[in-house]
Each structure stands twice: as structure tokens, then as C-alpha cells.
Design a protein around this motif. Structure first.
Motif, PDB file in Angstrom:
ATOM      1  N   LEU A  62      -5.694  -8.583  -6.831  1.00 30.73           N
ATOM      2  CA  LEU A  62      -6.785  -7.616  -6.943  1.00 30.73           C
ATOM      3  C   LEU A  62      -6.366  -6.527  -7.927  1.00 30.73           C
ATOM      4  O   LEU A  62      -5.340  -5.865  -7.734  1.00 30.73           O
ATOM      5  N   ASP A  63      -7.159  -6.341  -8.981  1.00 33.47           N
ATOM      6  CA  ASP A  63      -6.821  -5.410 -10.055  1.00 33.47           C
ATOM      7  C   ASP A  63      -7.459  -4.034  -9.886  1.00 33.47           C
ATOM      8  O   ASP A  63      -7.412  -3.206 -10.799  1.00 33.47           O
ATOM      9  N   ILE A  64      -8.043  -3.770  -8.726  1.00 31.26           N
ATOM     10  CA  ILE A  64      -8.605  -2.456  -8.420  1.00 31.26           C
ATOM     11  C   ILE A  64      -7.663  -1.751  -7.452  1.00 31.26           C
ATOM     12  O   ILE A  64      -7.375  -2.283  -6.370  1.00 31.26           O
ATOM     13  N   PRO A  65      -7.126  -0.582  -7.780  1.00 35.50           N
ATOM     14  CA  PRO A  65      -6.198   0.109  -6.872  1.00 35.50           C
ATOM     15  C   PRO A  65      -6.865   0.490  -5.556  1.00 35.50           C
ATOM     16  O   PRO A  65      -8.029   0.893  -5.531  1.00 35.50           O
ATOM     17  N   TYR A  66      -6.109   0.364  -4.459  1.00 30.59           N
ATOM     18  CA  TYR A  66      -6.631   0.734  -3.147  1.00 30.59           C
ATOM     19  C   TYR A  66      -5.476   1.108  -2.223  1.00 30.59           C
ATOM     20  O   TYR A  66      -4.307   0.818  -2.495  1.00 30.59           O
ATOM     21  N   SER A  67      -5.807   1.755  -1.123  1.00 27.09           N
ATOM     22  CA  SER A  67      -4.798   2.229  -0.172  1.00 27.09           C
ATOM     23  C   SER A  67      -4.150   1.065   0.559  1.00 27.09           C
ATOM     24  O   SER A  67      -4.779   0.031   0.811  1.00 27.09           O
ATOM     25  N   THR A  68      -2.893   1.257   0.949  1.00 24.45           N
ATOM     26  CA  THR A  68      -2.113   0.182   1.569  1.00 24.45           C
ATOM     27  C   THR A  68      -2.749  -0.320   2.857  1.00 24.45           C
ATOM     28  O   THR A  68      -2.716  -1.521   3.143  1.00 24.45           O
ATOM     29  N   TYR A  69      -3.336   0.565   3.652  1.00 21.69           N
ATOM     30  CA  TYR A  69      -3.882   0.119   4.942  1.00 21.69           C
ATOM     31  C   TYR A  69      -5.043  -0.849   4.789  1.00 21.69           C
ATOM     32  O   TYR A  69      -5.404  -1.566   5.737  1.00 21.69           O
ATOM     33  N   LEU A  70      -5.621  -0.926   3.589  1.00 23.27           N
ATOM     34  CA  LEU A  70      -6.721  -1.852   3.342  1.00 23.27           C
ATOM     35  C   LEU A  70      -6.250  -3.245   2.958  1.00 23.27           C
ATOM     36  O   LEU A  70      -7.051  -4.172   2.853  1.00 23.27           O
TER      37      LEU A  70
END
Length: 227
Positions: free
Chosen positions: A210-218
Motif C-alpha cells: 500500500l503506497d498511501i501512508p497510514y497509522s500502524t494500528y490500521l
């Protein structure tokens, strides 16, 4: 201290758009002190997580790879969340480095201060049996003899640290790759696009990106003998 709040869901003369006025007290006491996150000196930009699973032991093991960006000119160590994980090796680039596993996190000292805006490549080999939270196994037992095998994660709010070392705060965001090594015929799912799938008589492998940054809990993992 009393504060005025507005509620859009009051009905007034048949109109649902009426803004009713409510009087409510502030949740925090007047003696409460503001708390702020410490200065962020190192941030994750990309996470690659490669995992194996053992249902007999309820065990998860593998390697976490990080690309980290340095945001300050005085970074002397890297701090990573990791609760009750067995850490066998840490590498910075291709070099093995020393570390301190405190039981709640990893402290990784740096021999020299990295340049600001430089990128550090870190890899960590880790394992855990019967993790307290974050990841869960199901399988047949004496009470449910027909239950099939699954493994699934629930990282919210800060439970990912129980099954792999990570920057486990919602303000940290990174792109991800997840590689799942599974038993034959088992299906695996994670965040992003499936870029590689391989099935043999001995194993199943799934690689997601996944090339969209997101929070670790997700970050999510689901695998099982689904029909």
C-alpha cells in the motif's frame, strides 16, 4: 466552568435544521495540565513486515524492515515499541548492531549521529508466543472440533506492538508491505494491492503493498482456511 454547545439535531417548529442551545460542563478539570507528544526526531516512511505463523504454539515470527527518516541533527538512538517480544537480531543496513530489549520497547543506540534528512534502513528479527494482544488465533479444540484455522489482527489503539516491533502511535504514518507465509491452501489478506501470490503443496505466500501512508494500528492481517 460552563460552556455553550450547539446541537443540530433539535427539532423546532417542524424544522430539523434548528440549532438548539445546550449548556454543558467541560470534561477536564480546571487543574488538568496539557500533555504533548515529545519531539519527533525519527519517523517511519516505509514498513515491510514478513511473518510466519504456528497454530500449535500460537506463535508469530518474522522480520520487520523499516525505512526511517531523520528529522533532527542530534539523534543518538532509535526507540521502537515492542512488548514482550523475543528479539534475536537488529541490523542497520547490513551491519548487526547492539540493542536493549526492555520488555516494552527497543532502544537502539547509534554509533554516530546520522545527518538530518538521511534515511536509515533497519531490520529486526522477532518472535512471540501467545501474544497478549494485537493478533489472535482460532482453531479446532474439544469444544469446537469443526472450527477452522484463522489468524487475525486488531491493532487499535496501540496493540500492534504486541506482535511486531513498530512505531505504535497514531501520529506516525508510513507506507507498507506485508508478506504472509501460510500453510498450503490457506488464504491471506492485508492492506493494499496483492502484488504476489504463490501456492504450492507445501505453503501459500501473499505479498501486499500500500503506497498511501497510514497509522500502524490500521495495519490488518486476516488469514484462514476459508471456503
Amino acid at each position: 466552568m460552563s460552556l455553550t454547545r450547539y446541537c443540530k439535531f433539535h427539532i423546532h417548529e417542524g424544522e430539523s435544521e434548528h440549532w438548539g442551545v445546550l449548556d454543558r460542563r467541560a470534561f477536564a478539570s480546571k487543574h488538568a495540565k496539557a500533555n504533548y507528544m515529545p519531539d519527533t526526531k525519527v519517523v517511519p516512511r516505509h514498513l515491510k513486515l514478513e511473518l510466519h505463523f504456528d497454530w500449535k504454539k500460537n506463535q508469530v515470527w518474522g522480520t520487520t524492515f523499516y525505512e526511517l527518516e531523520v528529522l533532527a541533527d542530534d539523534v543518538e538512538e532509535i526507540l521502537i515499541d515492542a512488548v514482550n517480544l523475543d528479539i534475536s537480531e537488529v541490523k542497520l543496513g547490513t551491519q548487526k548492531i547492539t540493542f536493549d530489549n526492555t520488555g516494552t520497547g527497543l532502544i537502539i543506540p547509534l554509533k554516530k549521529t546520522p545527518r538530518i534528512r538521511s534515511v536509515l534502513k533497519l531490520s529486526i528479527n522477532h518472535s512471540v508466543e501467545k501474544p497478549q494482544a494485537g493478533i489472535y488465533f482460532t482453531q479446532a479444540d474439544e469444544h469446537y472440533p469443526n472450527r477452522f484455522k484463522t489468524v487475525w489482527t486488531q491493532g487499535q489503539d496501540e496493540d500492534s506492538r504486541y506482535y511486531f516491533p513498530c512505531f505504535d502511535k497514531p501520529n506516525y504514518k508510513q507506507t507498507t508491505e506485508v508478506i504472509l507465509h501460510l500453510p498450503p491452501k490457506m488464504f491471506g489478506l492485508s492492506n493494499g494491492k496483492l502484488i504476489k501470490e504463490k501456492r504450492t503443496s507445501k505453503f501459500s505466500l501473499y505479498h501486499y503493498k500500500l503506497d498511501i501512508p497510514y497509522s500502524t494500528y490500521l495495519l490488518s492481517i486476516v488469514a484462514g482456511d476459508f471456503s
